[in-house]
Scaffold this active site. Structure first.
Site, PDB file in Angstrom:
ATOM      1  N   ARG A  22      -7.528  -8.777 -12.805  1.00 22.89           N
ATOM      2  CA  ARG A  22      -8.468  -9.374 -11.671  1.00 22.89           C
ATOM      3  C   ARG A  22      -9.770  -8.945 -12.257  1.00 22.89           C
ATOM      4  O   ARG A  22      -9.990  -9.534 -13.158  1.00 22.89           O
ATOM      5  CB  ARG A  22      -7.776  -8.441 -10.665  1.00 22.89           C
ATOM      6  N   LYS A  38      -8.701  -7.047   5.909  1.00 19.29           N
ATOM      7  CA  LYS A  38      -8.626  -7.842   5.820  1.00 19.29           C
ATOM      8  C   LYS A  38      -7.316  -8.218   6.073  1.00 19.29           C
ATOM      9  O   LYS A  38      -7.308  -9.426   6.026  1.00 19.29           O
ATOM     10  CB  LYS A  38      -8.630  -7.792   4.510  1.00 19.29           C
TER      11      LYS A  38
HETATM   12  C1  LIG Z   1      -7.006  -5.793  -1.052  1.00 20.70           C
HETATM   13  C2  LIG Z   1      -7.794  -5.072  -1.569  1.00 20.70           C
HETATM   14  C3  LIG Z   1      -8.191  -3.472  -1.190  1.00 20.70           C
HETATM   15  C4  LIG Z   1      -6.700  -3.101   0.280  1.00 20.70           C
HETATM   16  O1  LIG Z   1      -5.423  -3.158  -0.763  1.00 20.70           O
HETATM   17  P1  LIG Z   1      -3.909  -2.175  -0.062  1.00 20.70           P
HETATM   18  O2  LIG Z   1      -3.099  -2.482  -1.125  1.00 20.70           O
HETATM   19  O3  LIG Z   1      -4.104  -3.049   0.892  1.00 20.70           O
HETATM   20  O4  LIG Z   1      -4.640  -0.705   0.372  1.00 20.70           O
HETATM   21  C5  LIG Z   1      -8.683  -2.854  -1.884  1.00 20.70           C
HETATM   22  N1  LIG Z   1      -9.404  -2.504  -3.228  1.00 20.70           N
HETATM   23  C6  LIG Z   1      -9.706  -4.682  -3.291  1.00 20.70           C
HETATM   24  C7  LIG Z   1     -10.433  -4.936  -4.074  1.00 20.70           C
HETATM   25  C8  LIG Z   1      -8.537  -5.071  -2.407  1.00 20.70           C
HETATM   26  O5  LIG Z   1      -9.018  -6.592  -2.493  1.00 20.70           O
END
Ligand SMILES: *Cc1c(COP(=O)(O)O)cnc(C)c1O
Length: 354
Positions: free
Chosen positions: A129, A36
């Protein structure tokens, strides 16, 4: 039009992915490469796969759709919207979930498509969250899921640091393993995936504190920026300059540091404040706040000062630079996570692979 552009060094990225994946695999942890941060660009995602990730993961179905031709299991990270379940089942093999109503909708849709959609139930370990906060609600959900067709309970997972800033530790992460054991005892289900967190959980892998049984991490920022994010430390043997923003100079003039006349609001409704450095050599380059937040970029020429910008202009003070810049010159910036995200999102910024 090739400026402004983001240059992506795919060889450096592959190195980061290989380095981090192998350290996780040594501890029996598979990596879901999170795409993402760069809008699910398939060319970059392919490097994740070549570097050894076991899954691709994104929070947006639109991005997973872009990855449909890469043959690897895909995970939807953000809880599905009820209004998108059709696309979730189509483009994701697995999704993270915490609402039985949504899981029922996924089940119905999967049956229609003659598919089995896999569910990872999210557990909130305190970051507040997503996820089940009360443990009994998890078992309640499991009892309902096992009666549904079209969906399979594949595992449980958690996400920390994202909202509450809660640091993943052995004592909070281990709760997932305790839940896994209860699910085995009470329902005789061996959960396949225990998804322990994101880049902020990597420090537990590196210092040997990751509870045994955690077998997946979902990693984005650590792969693309070589950063462990619980404490912000650089990860050994990784690159942090994979993404570079390159912009073009369109005006260079000597001007005072303080605007002339009465100061009102700027283009964004804020009252600007100026530092008087006398007459300075100023450069305007062709990128703006529509594409980038000025806080997310750092000039590679350390003698450049970012003065400000508007929607389409970035104003730099280049007086102290050792380089005598002219119109048409290209200026390079390091990007942080937010900078990579916004420049790869902007349709005005081209992505170039090197
Ligand atoms: C964005 C996201 C990740 C990845 O997070 P990073 O800090 O970029 O490694 C993992 N799990 C969820 C649920 C996310 O929304």
């Amino acid at each position: 039009m090739s400026y402004p552009r983001v240059e992506v060094d795919l060889n450096k990225l592959k190195h980061n992915v290989k380095t981090i994946v192998s350290r996780c695999n040594e501890k029996d942890i598979k990596v879901a490469g999170v795409t993402k941060g760069f809008c699910g660009d398939p060319k970059i995602a392919k490097v994740y796969v070549d570097g050894g990730v076991s899954f691709l993961a994104d929070s947006r179905v639109e991005n997973l759709k872009k990855l449909r031709n890469i043959d690897i299991p895909k995970i939807l990270l953000r809880l599905p919207m009820l209004s998108e379940v059709e696309y979730v089942v189509q483009y994701a093999d697995i999704s993270l979930n915490s609402e039985i109503e949504t899981i029922k909708a996924l089940s119905k849709q999967a049956l229609e498509f003659n598919k089995v959609h896999k569910i990872i139930l999210m557990v909130d370990l305190g970051d507040l969250r997503e996820g089940y906060f009360k443990e009994e609600e998890i078992y309640d959900a499991i009892e309902k899921i096992i009666k549904l067709e079209g969906v399979k309970l594949e595992g449980i997972g958690t996400n920390l640091t994202c909202h509450g800033g809660i640091i993943p530790r052995k004592d909070n992460t281990i709760r997932l393993i305790e839940i896994k054991q209860k699910v085995k005892e009470n329902y005789n289900i061996d959960l396949e995936i225990i998804s322990g967190g994101n880049s902020s959980s990597l420090h537990l892998v590196f210092n040997g504190e990751m509870p045994e049984g955690i077998n997946q991490l979902r990693l984005g920022e650590s792969l693309i920026l070589g950063r462990e994010t619980a404490f912000g430390g650089k990860i050994k043997d990784t690159f942090n300059d994979i993404f570079t923003l390159v912009v073009e100079a369109i005006e260079l003039k000597e001007k005072p540091s303080i605007p002339i006349g009465e100061i009102g609001m700027d283009a964004f409704g804020n009252k600007p404040i100026f530092v008087d450095r006398g007459i300075r050599k100023r450069m305007i380059s062709a990128i703006g706040k529509q594409d980038i937040d000025l806080e997310n970029i750092t000039p590679i020429d350390k003698d450049i000062i970012i003065i400000g910008g508007s929607s389409d202009h970035l104003i730099l003070d280049v007086t102290d630079s050792k380089i005598d810049y002219s119109v048409g010159d290209k200026i390079r910036f390091k990007l942080d996570y937010g900078g990579i995200l916004s420049t790869t999102t902007s349709e005005y910024v081209k992505t170039v692979y090197i």
